[in-house]
Write a protein that holds these residues in place. Structure first.
Motif, PDB file in Angstrom:
ATOM      1  N   ALA A   4      -3.725  -2.339  -2.763  1.00 41.51           N
ATOM      2  CA  ALA A   4      -4.240  -2.115  -4.117  1.00 41.51           C
ATOM      3  C   ALA A   4      -5.511  -1.281  -4.088  1.00 41.51           C
ATOM      4  CB  ALA A   4      -4.501  -3.458  -4.799  1.00 41.51           C
ATOM      5  N   LEU A   5      -6.392  -1.569  -3.140  1.00 39.98           N
ATOM      6  CA  LEU A   5      -7.656  -0.839  -3.063  1.00 39.98           C
ATOM      7  C   LEU A   5      -7.449   0.587  -2.551  1.00 39.98           C
ATOM      8  CD1 LEU A   5      -9.971  -3.653  -1.632  1.00 39.98           C
ATOM      9  CD2 LEU A   5      -9.730  -2.917  -4.009  1.00 39.98           C
ATOM     10  N   MET A   6      -6.612   0.748  -1.540  1.00 42.89           N
ATOM     11  CA  MET A   6      -6.393   2.075  -0.961  1.00 42.89           C
ATOM     12  C   MET A   6      -5.695   3.023  -1.925  1.00 42.89           C
ATOM     13  SD  MET A   6      -5.463   1.524   3.073  1.00 42.89           S
ATOM     14  CE  MET A   6      -4.116   0.397   2.780  1.00 42.89           C
ATOM     15  N   HIS A   7      -4.845   2.462  -2.783  1.00 38.26           N
ATOM     16  CA  HIS A   7      -4.059   3.306  -3.675  1.00 38.26           C
ATOM     17  C   HIS A   7      -4.591   3.293  -5.103  1.00 38.26           C
ATOM     18  CE1 HIS A   7      -0.850   4.437  -0.838  1.00 38.26           C
ATOM     19  NE2 HIS A   7      -1.222   3.318  -0.233  1.00 38.26           N
ATOM     20  N   ASN A   8      -5.753   2.693  -5.278  1.00 38.72           N
ATOM     21  CA  ASN A   8      -6.466   2.785  -6.553  1.00 38.72           C
ATOM     22  C   ASN A   8      -5.577   2.404  -7.737  1.00 38.72           C
ATOM     23  OD1 ASN A   8      -8.795   3.303  -8.081  1.00 38.72           O
ATOM     24  ND2 ASN A   8      -8.171   5.403  -8.507  1.00 38.72           N
ATOM     25  N   VAL A   9      -4.932   1.247  -7.640  1.00 38.28           N
ATOM     26  CA  VAL A   9      -4.040   0.820  -8.722  1.00 38.28           C
ATOM     27  C   VAL A   9      -4.857   0.330  -9.919  1.00 38.28           C
ATOM     28  CG1 VAL A   9      -2.234   0.210  -7.077  1.00 38.28           C
ATOM     29  CG2 VAL A   9      -3.796  -1.570  -7.904  1.00 38.28           C
ATOM     30  N   ASP A  10      -4.233   0.348 -11.079  1.00 33.58           N
ATOM     31  CA  ASP A  10      -4.910  -0.076 -12.306  1.00 33.58           C
ATOM     32  C   ASP A  10      -4.821  -1.579 -12.532  1.00 33.58           C
ATOM     33  OD1 ASP A  10      -5.719   2.575 -13.589  1.00 33.58           O
ATOM     34  OD2 ASP A  10      -3.594   2.909 -13.188  1.00 33.58           O
ATOM     35  N   ALA A  11      -3.793  -2.215 -11.981  1.00 34.66           N
ATOM     36  CA  ALA A  11      -3.627  -3.660 -12.121  1.00 34.66           C
ATOM     37  C   ALA A  11      -2.611  -4.140 -11.098  1.00 34.66           C
ATOM     38  CB  ALA A  11      -3.186  -4.035 -13.532  1.00 34.66           C
ATOM     39  N   ILE A  12      -2.577  -5.460 -10.877  1.00 38.47           N
ATOM     40  CA  ILE A  12      -1.664  -6.079  -9.920  1.00 38.47           C
ATOM     41  C   ILE A  12      -0.816  -7.099 -10.654  1.00 38.47           C
ATOM     42  CG2 ILE A  12      -1.490  -7.479  -7.822  1.00 38.47           C
ATOM     43  CD1 ILE A  12      -4.246  -6.383  -7.016  1.00 38.47           C
ATOM     44  N   VAL A  13       0.501  -7.038 -10.433  1.00 37.29           N
ATOM     45  CA  VAL A  13       1.437  -7.965 -11.074  1.00 37.29           C
ATOM     46  C   VAL A  13       2.233  -8.692  -9.992  1.00 37.29           C
ATOM     47  CG1 VAL A  13       3.331  -8.230 -12.709  1.00 37.29           C
ATOM     48  CG2 VAL A  13       1.635  -6.406 -13.052  1.00 37.29           C
ATOM     49  N   MET A  47      -0.671   5.604 -15.323  1.00 38.69           N
ATOM     50  CA  MET A  47      -0.908   4.188 -15.024  1.00 38.69           C
ATOM     51  C   MET A  47      -0.157   3.830 -13.740  1.00 38.69           C
ATOM     52  SD  MET A  47      -2.327   1.270 -16.036  1.00 38.69           S
ATOM     53  CE  MET A  47      -2.728   1.467 -17.776  1.00 38.69           C
ATOM     54  N   LYS A  48      -0.875   3.180 -12.825  1.00 36.89           N
ATOM     55  CA  LYS A  48      -0.280   2.785 -11.545  1.00 36.89           C
ATOM     56  C   LYS A  48      -0.440   1.275 -11.369  1.00 36.89           C
ATOM     57  CE  LYS A  48      -1.221   5.299  -7.887  1.00 36.89           C
ATOM     58  NZ  LYS A  48      -1.915   5.823  -6.673  1.00 36.89           N
ATOM     59  N   LEU A  49       0.667   0.585 -11.109  1.00 40.25           N
ATOM     60  CA  LEU A  49       0.645  -0.865 -10.936  1.00 40.25           C
ATOM     61  C   LEU A  49       1.149  -1.232  -9.549  1.00 40.25           C
ATOM     62  CD1 LEU A  49       2.085  -2.210 -14.324  1.00 40.25           C
ATOM     63  CD2 LEU A  49      -0.300  -1.736 -13.722  1.00 40.25           C
ATOM     64  N   LEU A  50       0.526  -2.268  -8.983  1.00 40.97           N
ATOM     65  CA  LEU A  50       1.006  -2.859  -7.744  1.00 40.97           C
ATOM     66  C   LEU A  50       1.784  -4.126  -8.075  1.00 40.97           C
ATOM     67  CD1 LEU A  50       1.111  -3.242  -4.643  1.00 40.97           C
ATOM     68  CD2 LEU A  50      -1.006  -4.556  -4.854  1.00 40.97           C
ATOM     69  N   PHE A  51       3.007  -4.198  -7.577  1.00 42.18           N
ATOM     70  CA  PHE A  51       3.835  -5.390  -7.727  1.00 42.18           C
ATOM     71  C   PHE A  51       3.924  -6.091  -6.376  1.00 42.18           C
ATOM     72  CE2 PHE A  51       5.123  -2.429 -10.984  1.00 42.18           C
ATOM     73  CZ  PHE A  51       5.156  -3.223 -12.122  1.00 42.18           C
ATOM     74  N   ILE A  52       3.748  -7.399  -6.376  1.00 40.74           N
ATOM     75  CA  ILE A  52       3.812  -8.182  -5.139  1.00 40.74           C
ATOM     76  C   ILE A  52       5.125  -8.954  -5.136  1.00 40.74           C
ATOM     77  CG2 ILE A  52       2.734  -9.962  -3.734  1.00 40.74           C
ATOM     78  CD1 ILE A  52       0.082  -9.297  -5.063  1.00 40.74           C
ATOM     79  N   GLY A  53       5.991  -8.653  -4.172  1.00 39.14           N
ATOM     80  CA  GLY A  53       7.283  -9.327  -4.059  1.00 39.14           C
ATOM     81  C   GLY A  53       8.396  -8.528  -4.690  1.00 39.14           C
TER      82      GLY A  53
END
Length: 364
Positions: A57-66, A1-7
């Motif tokens: 997020a799109l380039m790294h194919n994340v599963d969700a963004i938080v 599972m890969k998540l993108l965190f903003i901030g």
């Protein structure tokens, strides 16, 4: 599972939890000198706004963004990005939608919303000049937007109102409620909502003392007030907002009138989250992660709920015993130190009032 965190500012609150779940963490930040950039697996410095995080997020194919954003201005951009990314790419964004953010970021719209859903809020009027005032003094003057007490004034006389209008052309004017200040977090995802225990933030003052300078306690124990009522009203507000993420709501309780008043609602992580976690064992930021990985449910929250006595005390700079690592986790500590240098606070919990008093003596 890969998540993108903003901030990155809040990321140290959950880094331990992300690692415990074996989640691959990607983080975007607009400030290359920001704190916590050494904690995630990957960090990308991007321009302000949501285009950079979206592309990562799109380039790294994340599963969700938080998004981990604790201030109001970026929330509407996050909400618009959420609509685009979820609608076009099917990537969940754990944040409030456009309608909820537009409504809650404008205090006047929030007032109208409360009235529409039958939630009691203090009497108010929109002032375009001091001569329009019809409410009795004291009154609270606010701007439609703003957080953390910004641009708020308690007016005790028409001279105070005149002074406020030297800086502003309009004001939301609200009756001053003498009583107890209360905050509560509600978690919501996919139409499910759960209200956590209310937190007591002290009594209102005509001096307008900022909540950061008050000692707060959990759970809320105000004579005459049923906490179930606070939770019910908070749940009603969140359900009508029909959005995702964290909802933090402020209430006032007037013992004289035996009335609970809704003040405002925020769709972001908030300042009472440490005290809520200490009081009930549920960490709202960790629950954002659970929403992202498909592990959030009302039954799971119910299983996690515990009951402690807790308090949060402003200390300036903490000089007591060091907490265990990870230092921001109540799973490994009975106290957490948080806040910037010179404005630090200690949040502590114990199984009884007596044990809490002994712990505080040891810490501060």
């Amino acid at each position: 599972m890969k998540l993108l965190f903003i901030g990155s500012r809040l990321y140290d609150d959950i880094d331990w939890y992300v690692k415990s779940k074996n989640i691959e963490s990607v983080l975007t930040e607009s400030n290359e000198d920001a704190i916590n950039l050494d904690l995630p697996d990957q960090v990308f410095i991007v321009p302000r706004g949501m285009e950079g995080p979206k592309q990562v997020a799109l380039m790294h194919n994340v599963d969700a963004i938080v998004p981990l954003i604790g201030i109001d201005p970026p929330l509407i951009d996050i909400a618009r990005m959420k609509e685009e990314v979820e609608g076009e790419f099917g990537i969940p964004v754990i944040a409030a939608g456009v309608n909820a953010v537009e409504l809650t970021s404008d205090k006047i719209k929030t007032k109208e919303f409360y009235q529409e859903i039958g939630v009691v809020t203090p009497d108010y009027q929109i002032l375009n000049s001091p001569e329009d005032l019809t409410l009795d003094f004291p009154v609270v003057l606010k701007q439609g937007e703003g957080q953390g007490g910004k641009d708020i004034k308690i007016a005790k006389s028409i001279e105070d109102v005149d002074e406020y209008f030297e800086e502003f052309n309009q004001a939301l004017c609200e009756e001053f409620i003498e009583g107890s200040e209360i905050s509560i977090e509600v978690l919501g995802y996919n139409g499910e909502y759960v209200a956590l225990p209310p937190i007591y933030k002290g009594e209102t003052t005509l001096e307008g003392t900022h909540p950061l300078n008050k000692v707060k306690t959990g759970p809320c124990m105000v004579r005459g007030l049923d906490n179930n009522l606070v939770q019910h009203v908070a749940y009603q507000v969140a359900k009508n907002l029909a959005s995702d993420g964290i909802f933090e709501m402020d209430f006032m309780y007037s013992a004289k009138k035996n009335q609970l008043y809704a003040i405002e609602v925020n769709t972001r992580p908030n300042g009472t989250r440490y005290l809520t976690t200490a009081t009930c064992g549920v960490n709202s930021l960790c629950e954002l992660v659970n929403m992202a990985i498909g592990e959030f449910s009302l039954s799971d929250i119910s299983d996690k709920l515990k009951y402690y006595y807790s308090t949060e005390i402003p200390v300036g700079n903490y000089e007591g015993p060091a907490p265990n690592v990870p230092v921001k986790s109540f799973e490994y500590n009975d106290f957490v130190v948080h806040g910037p240098t010179d404005y630090q606070r200690v949040t502590a919990r114990a199984n009884s009032k007596e044990d809490l008093e002994k712990l505080i003596e040891k810490l501060v």
